[in-house]
Design a protein around this motif. Sequence first.
Motif, PDB file in Angstrom:
ATOM      1  N   ALA A  34       0.826  -1.202   0.000  1.00  0.00           N
ATOM      2  CA  ALA A  34       0.000   0.000   0.000  1.00  0.00           C
ATOM      3  C   ALA A  34       0.858   1.249   0.000  1.00  0.00           C
ATOM      4  O   ALA A  34       2.026   1.228   0.394  1.00  0.00           O
ATOM      5  CB  ALA A  34      -0.928   0.009   1.218  1.00  0.00           C
ATOM      6  N   TRP A  35       0.247   2.338  -0.433  1.00  0.00           N
ATOM      7  CA  TRP A  35       0.823   3.669  -0.330  1.00  0.00           C
ATOM      8  C   TRP A  35       0.000   4.485   0.646  1.00  0.00           C
ATOM      9  O   TRP A  35      -1.238   4.488   0.576  1.00  0.00           O
ATOM     10  CB  TRP A  35       0.836   4.368  -1.680  1.00  0.00           C
ATOM     11  CG  TRP A  35       1.785   3.779  -2.665  1.00  0.00           C
ATOM     12  CD1 TRP A  35       1.488   2.905  -3.677  1.00  0.00           C
ATOM     13  CD2 TRP A  35       3.195   4.025  -2.740  1.00  0.00           C
ATOM     14  NE1 TRP A  35       2.629   2.587  -4.373  1.00  0.00           N
ATOM     15  CE2 TRP A  35       3.700   3.260  -3.821  1.00  0.00           C
ATOM     16  CE3 TRP A  35       4.088   4.807  -2.006  1.00  0.00           C
ATOM     17  CZ2 TRP A  35       5.046   3.268  -4.178  1.00  0.00           C
ATOM     18  CZ3 TRP A  35       5.421   4.811  -2.363  1.00  0.00           C
ATOM     19  CH2 TRP A  35       5.889   4.046  -3.431  1.00  0.00           C
ATOM     20  N   TYR A  36       0.704   5.169   1.521  1.00  0.00           N
ATOM     21  CA  TYR A  36       0.110   6.142   2.419  1.00  0.00           C
ATOM     22  C   TYR A  36       0.859   7.453   2.228  1.00  0.00           C
ATOM     23  O   TYR A  36       1.957   7.478   1.672  1.00  0.00           O
ATOM     24  CB  TYR A  36       0.229   5.686   3.881  1.00  0.00           C
ATOM     25  CG  TYR A  36      -0.771   4.629   4.281  1.00  0.00           C
ATOM     26  CD1 TYR A  36      -0.628   3.322   3.827  1.00  0.00           C
ATOM     27  CD2 TYR A  36      -1.845   4.935   5.103  1.00  0.00           C
ATOM     28  CE1 TYR A  36      -1.558   2.349   4.189  1.00  0.00           C
ATOM     29  CE2 TYR A  36      -2.773   3.970   5.473  1.00  0.00           C
ATOM     30  CZ  TYR A  36      -2.619   2.681   5.008  1.00  0.00           C
ATOM     31  OH  TYR A  36      -3.538   1.722   5.363  1.00  0.00           O
ATOM     32  N   PHE A  46      -4.354   6.864   3.939  1.00  0.00           N
ATOM     33  CA  PHE A  46      -4.332   5.844   2.901  1.00  0.00           C
ATOM     34  C   PHE A  46      -4.442   6.487   1.526  1.00  0.00           C
ATOM     35  O   PHE A  46      -5.230   7.421   1.323  1.00  0.00           O
ATOM     36  CB  PHE A  46      -5.491   4.879   3.125  1.00  0.00           C
ATOM     37  CG  PHE A  46      -5.742   3.939   1.990  1.00  0.00           C
ATOM     38  CD1 PHE A  46      -6.850   4.092   1.179  1.00  0.00           C
ATOM     39  CD2 PHE A  46      -4.870   2.899   1.718  1.00  0.00           C
ATOM     40  CE1 PHE A  46      -7.103   3.235   0.134  1.00  0.00           C
ATOM     41  CE2 PHE A  46      -5.098   2.034   0.675  1.00  0.00           C
ATOM     42  CZ  PHE A  46      -6.232   2.199  -0.126  1.00  0.00           C
ATOM     43  N   ARG A  49      -3.910   0.712  -2.577  1.00  0.00           N
ATOM     44  CA  ARG A  49      -3.507  -0.592  -2.095  1.00  0.00           C
ATOM     45  C   ARG A  49      -3.638  -1.615  -3.210  1.00  0.00           C
ATOM     46  O   ARG A  49      -4.563  -1.539  -4.035  1.00  0.00           O
ATOM     47  CB  ARG A  49      -4.399  -1.015  -0.917  1.00  0.00           C
ATOM     48  CG  ARG A  49      -4.114  -2.402  -0.401  1.00  0.00           C
ATOM     49  CD  ARG A  49      -5.193  -2.844   0.568  1.00  0.00           C
ATOM     50  NE  ARG A  49      -6.456  -3.176  -0.094  1.00  0.00           N
ATOM     51  CZ  ARG A  49      -7.507  -3.655   0.541  1.00  0.00           C
ATOM     52  NH1 ARG A  49      -7.443  -3.852   1.858  1.00  0.00           N
ATOM     53  NH2 ARG A  49      -8.618  -3.937  -0.105  1.00  0.00           N
ATOM     54  N   THR A  51      -3.596  -5.906  -3.371  1.00  0.00           N
ATOM     55  CA  THR A  51      -3.548  -7.100  -2.532  1.00  0.00           C
ATOM     56  C   THR A  51      -2.684  -8.186  -3.170  1.00  0.00           C
ATOM     57  O   THR A  51      -2.277  -8.083  -4.327  1.00  0.00           O
ATOM     58  CB  THR A  51      -4.949  -7.670  -2.314  1.00  0.00           C
ATOM     59  OG1 THR A  51      -5.446  -8.150  -3.569  1.00  0.00           O
ATOM     60  CG2 THR A  51      -5.893  -6.623  -1.752  1.00  0.00           C
ATOM     61  N   PHE A  56      -7.187  -4.024  -6.313  1.00  0.00           N
ATOM     62  CA  PHE A  56      -6.672  -2.735  -5.846  1.00  0.00           C
ATOM     63  C   PHE A  56      -7.821  -1.813  -5.504  1.00  0.00           C
ATOM     64  O   PHE A  56      -8.950  -1.976  -5.983  1.00  0.00           O
ATOM     65  CB  PHE A  56      -5.768  -2.097  -6.898  1.00  0.00           C
ATOM     66  CG  PHE A  56      -6.322  -2.130  -8.292  1.00  0.00           C
ATOM     67  CD1 PHE A  56      -7.225  -1.166  -8.718  1.00  0.00           C
ATOM     68  CD2 PHE A  56      -5.948  -3.128  -9.170  1.00  0.00           C
ATOM     69  CE1 PHE A  56      -7.737  -1.199  -9.989  1.00  0.00           C
ATOM     70  CE2 PHE A  56      -6.454  -3.170 -10.464  1.00  0.00           C
ATOM     71  CZ  PHE A  56      -7.355  -2.197 -10.864  1.00  0.00           C
ATOM     72  N   TYR A  58      -8.462   2.585  -4.056  1.00  0.00           N
ATOM     73  CA  TYR A  58      -7.886   3.921  -3.938  1.00  0.00           C
ATOM     74  C   TYR A  58      -8.689   4.783  -2.981  1.00  0.00           C
ATOM     75  O   TYR A  58      -9.889   4.603  -2.820  1.00  0.00           O
ATOM     76  CB  TYR A  58      -7.889   4.614  -5.311  1.00  0.00           C
ATOM     77  CG  TYR A  58      -7.100   3.909  -6.377  1.00  0.00           C
ATOM     78  CD1 TYR A  58      -7.709   2.999  -7.236  1.00  0.00           C
ATOM     79  CD2 TYR A  58      -5.733   4.169  -6.550  1.00  0.00           C
ATOM     80  CE1 TYR A  58      -6.990   2.354  -8.223  1.00  0.00           C
ATOM     81  CE2 TYR A  58      -5.013   3.530  -7.543  1.00  0.00           C
ATOM     82  CZ  TYR A  58      -5.647   2.624  -8.375  1.00  0.00           C
ATOM     83  OH  TYR A  58      -4.934   1.983  -9.348  1.00  0.00           O
ATOM     84  N   CYS A  97       5.556   3.703   1.470  1.00  0.00           N
ATOM     85  CA  CYS A  97       5.176   2.367   1.041  1.00  0.00           C
ATOM     86  C   CYS A  97       5.105   1.481   2.275  1.00  0.00           C
ATOM     87  O   CYS A  97       5.920   1.614   3.191  1.00  0.00           O
ATOM     88  CB  CYS A  97       6.213   1.832   0.065  1.00  0.00           C
ATOM     89  SG  CYS A  97       5.984   0.106  -0.416  1.00  0.00           S
ATOM     90  N   PRO A 102      -4.054  -7.036   4.886  1.00  0.00           N
ATOM     91  CA  PRO A 102      -5.099  -6.171   4.341  1.00  0.00           C
ATOM     92  C   PRO A 102      -6.282  -6.042   5.284  1.00  0.00           C
ATOM     93  O   PRO A 102      -6.633  -6.972   6.003  1.00  0.00           O
ATOM     94  CB  PRO A 102      -5.489  -6.899   3.045  1.00  0.00           C
ATOM     95  CG  PRO A 102      -5.142  -8.321   3.287  1.00  0.00           C
ATOM     96  CD  PRO A 102      -3.932  -8.306   4.173  1.00  0.00           C
ATOM     97  N   THR A 105     -10.294  -1.584   4.038  1.00  0.00           N
ATOM     98  CA  THR A 105      -9.654  -0.494   3.306  1.00  0.00           C
ATOM     99  C   THR A 105      -8.233  -0.348   3.834  1.00  0.00           C
ATOM    100  O   THR A 105      -8.044  -0.266   5.046  1.00  0.00           O
ATOM    101  CB  THR A 105     -10.399   0.828   3.488  1.00  0.00           C
ATOM    102  OG1 THR A 105     -11.739   0.676   3.026  1.00  0.00           O
ATOM    103  CG2 THR A 105      -9.711   1.939   2.704  1.00  0.00           C
ATOM    104  N   GLY A 106      -7.275  -0.311   2.952  1.00  0.00           N
ATOM    105  CA  GLY A 106      -5.898  -0.142   3.377  1.00  0.00           C
ATOM    106  C   GLY A 106      -5.323  -1.402   3.992  1.00  0.00           C
ATOM    107  O   GLY A 106      -5.700  -2.519   3.627  1.00  0.00           O
TER     108      GLY A 106
END
Length: 124
Positions: A34-36, A46, A49, A51, A56, A58, A97, A102, A105-106
Amino acid sequence: VRVVESGGGLVQAGGSLRLSCVASKSILKRNAMAWYRQAPGTQRDFVARITAGGSFDYADSVKGRFTISRDASDGDTATMYLQMNALKPEDTAVYYCAVGPPLETGIHTRAAIWGQGTQVTVSS
C-alpha cells in the motif's frame, strides 16, 4: 531489501510522477502492498492498495488520477508503482510504502513494515 521507496520530487500542478517501492518477497506472503501519505501537521492517510491477489483500491481523493501496479517478476523482490497524474498542490506529502495484512480499506498499519518515505512536492 525489506521496503524501499523512490521516485519523489518537485513537480508543477498538472504534472506527473511515478513512485516505486521495492519489497522483499520474503515479507509479502499474503500481505498487501500500500501507499500512504502524510502532509505536515496531519495524520498519515491511505492512498492506494494492491492485494496479494492483485485487486486494488484507492482513496477517493486520488481516484482517476493515480494508478497502482505491481511487478513480481524479479527473483527475490517485488516492485510496486504509483503513477500519479494530474497532480495538485494538495497531493504534497511524504509518501510511504507499506507491506501488511489487508483490511477492508488499506492495511493494518500497526502490523505493517514501512519504508522510509519519499517527498512529493507539487507547486501551484
